[in-house]
Design a protein around this motif. Structure first.
Motif, PDB file in Angstrom:
ATOM      1  N   ARG A 195    -101.426 -67.361  13.419  1.00 28.17           N
ATOM      2  CA  ARG A 195    -100.920 -67.947  12.221  1.00 28.17           C
ATOM      3  C   ARG A 195    -101.641 -69.315  11.818  1.00 28.17           C
ATOM      4  O   ARG A 195    -101.873 -69.801  10.810  1.00 28.17           O
ATOM      5  N   TRP A 196    -102.032 -70.084  12.969  1.00 29.84           N
ATOM      6  CA  TRP A 196    -102.846 -71.391  12.650  1.00 29.84           C
ATOM      7  C   TRP A 196    -104.040 -71.531  13.775  1.00 29.84           C
ATOM      8  O   TRP A 196    -104.028 -70.842  14.585  1.00 29.84           O
ATOM      9  N   ILE A 230     -99.768 -78.736  21.753  1.00 29.50           N
ATOM     10  CA  ILE A 230    -100.738 -77.959  21.011  1.00 29.50           C
ATOM     11  C   ILE A 230    -101.646 -78.697  20.433  1.00 29.50           C
ATOM     12  O   ILE A 230    -101.380 -79.762  19.662  1.00 29.50           O
ATOM     13  N   SER A 231    -102.994 -78.403  20.678  1.00 29.51           N
ATOM     14  CA  SER A 231    -104.238 -79.265  19.824  1.00 29.51           C
ATOM     15  C   SER A 231    -104.548 -78.469  18.857  1.00 29.51           C
ATOM     16  O   SER A 231    -104.764 -77.131  18.871  1.00 29.51           O
ATOM     17  N   SER A 232    -105.327 -79.255  17.738  1.00 32.81           N
ATOM     18  CA  SER A 232    -105.913 -78.600  16.686  1.00 32.81           C
ATOM     19  C   SER A 232    -106.723 -79.508  16.083  1.00 32.81           C
ATOM     20  O   SER A 232    -106.903 -80.597  16.446  1.00 32.81           O
ATOM     21  N   SER A 283    -101.282 -78.239  14.279  1.00 34.05           N
ATOM     22  CA  SER A 283    -100.548 -78.328  15.527  1.00 34.05           C
ATOM     23  C   SER A 283     -99.097 -78.715  15.345  1.00 34.05           C
ATOM     24  O   SER A 283     -98.180 -78.119  16.072  1.00 34.05           O
ATOM     25  N   LEU A 284     -98.763 -79.567  14.143  1.00 34.77           N
ATOM     26  CA  LEU A 284     -97.247 -79.906  14.099  1.00 34.77           C
ATOM     27  C   LEU A 284     -96.617 -78.607  13.549  1.00 34.77           C
ATOM     28  O   LEU A 284     -95.548 -78.428  14.247  1.00 34.77           O
ATOM     29  N   GLU A 285     -97.015 -77.869  12.849  1.00 30.82           N
ATOM     30  CA  GLU A 285     -96.275 -76.539  12.374  1.00 30.82           C
ATOM     31  C   GLU A 285     -96.279 -75.509  13.628  1.00 30.82           C
ATOM     32  O   GLU A 285     -95.219 -75.047  13.635  1.00 30.82           O
ATOM     33  N   THR A 333     -92.799 -65.082   9.939  1.00 26.98           N
ATOM     34  CA  THR A 333     -93.874 -65.703   8.915  1.00 26.98           C
ATOM     35  C   THR A 333     -93.670 -67.203   9.017  1.00 26.98           C
ATOM     36  O   THR A 333     -92.379 -67.667   9.188  1.00 26.98           O
ATOM     37  N   PRO A 334     -94.581 -68.350   8.759  1.00 26.51           N
ATOM     38  CA  PRO A 334     -94.110 -69.756   8.637  1.00 26.51           C
ATOM     39  C   PRO A 334     -93.319 -69.687   7.605  1.00 26.51           C
ATOM     40  O   PRO A 334     -92.626 -70.899   7.761  1.00 26.51           O
TER      41      PRO A 334
END
Length: 184
Positions: free
Chosen positions: A76-77, A102-104, A110-112, A161-162
């Motif tokens: 998803r991300w 979680i890193s992005s 990462s927040l979502e 789903t988000p």
């Protein structure tokens, strides 16, 4: 973490959890954001004084579900690294029961992803919580988000789903417990 190769880490442990350890595991030179969720033991629930929580899990199944959850996050991300650590056994007031990091490249992913991950964990992973109260009573808590729960709402499974995820502010008082009343 020295490599930029994407990595997922899952840990179920009797030991005290470390936010610093989780952040170090997801750190990356290519990541512009690290988001965390830390679930801690609070001292009250619906007017009862809580002394501690005690967690049990179906270990191998819980680990498989946690890795599947992180795979779902990746679908998803665009995230770099992800860690989920969950305590088992007794967890004292103020201590962390669960840490998700979680890193992005950018903060939104990462927040979502962290928000989705904690909701999916509570809905799908076989980890059970017992609250131990000051009056000597205790209760195994049925998580209302669990897909197998008799009180299950439509919170996310790992196939959600988000867009189907609840907005956190709409869920903040789900159990009717007001944290402000118990402070002090």
């Amino acid at each position: 973490m020295s490599s930029d190769e994407r990595k997922d880490t899952v840990l179920l442990t009797l030991d005290v959890l470390s936010v610093d350890e989780c952040v170090n595991l997801v750190s990356s030179p290519s990541a512009g954001a690290i988001s965390t969720f830390i679930g801690t033991t609070r001292n009250h629930f619906k007017g009862q004084r809580v002394l501690k929580l005690s967690y049990e899990a179906y270990g191998t199944m819980a680990e498989r579900q946690l890795y599947a959850l992180l795979q779902s996050v990746r679908e998803r991300w665009n995230v770099q690294h992800a860690v989920v650590q969950h305590r088992l056994g007794d967890v004292a007031i103020g201590e962390a029961s669960v840490i998700i990091a979680i890193s992005s490249c950018h903060r939104r992913e990462s927040l979502e992803a962290v928000s989705y991950a904690i909701d999916a964990l509570k809905a799908n992973v076989p980890i059970w919580k017992k609250e131990i109260y000051a009056d000597g009573d205790s209760t195994w808590k049925e998580n209302s988000e669990c897909v197998w729960s008799s009180t299950s709402s439509s919170l996310p499974s790992t196939s959600a789903t988000p867009e189907s995820l609840p907005v956190l502010s709409e869920r903040s008082d789900r159990d009717g417990d007001d944290c402000r009343k118990a402070e002090g």
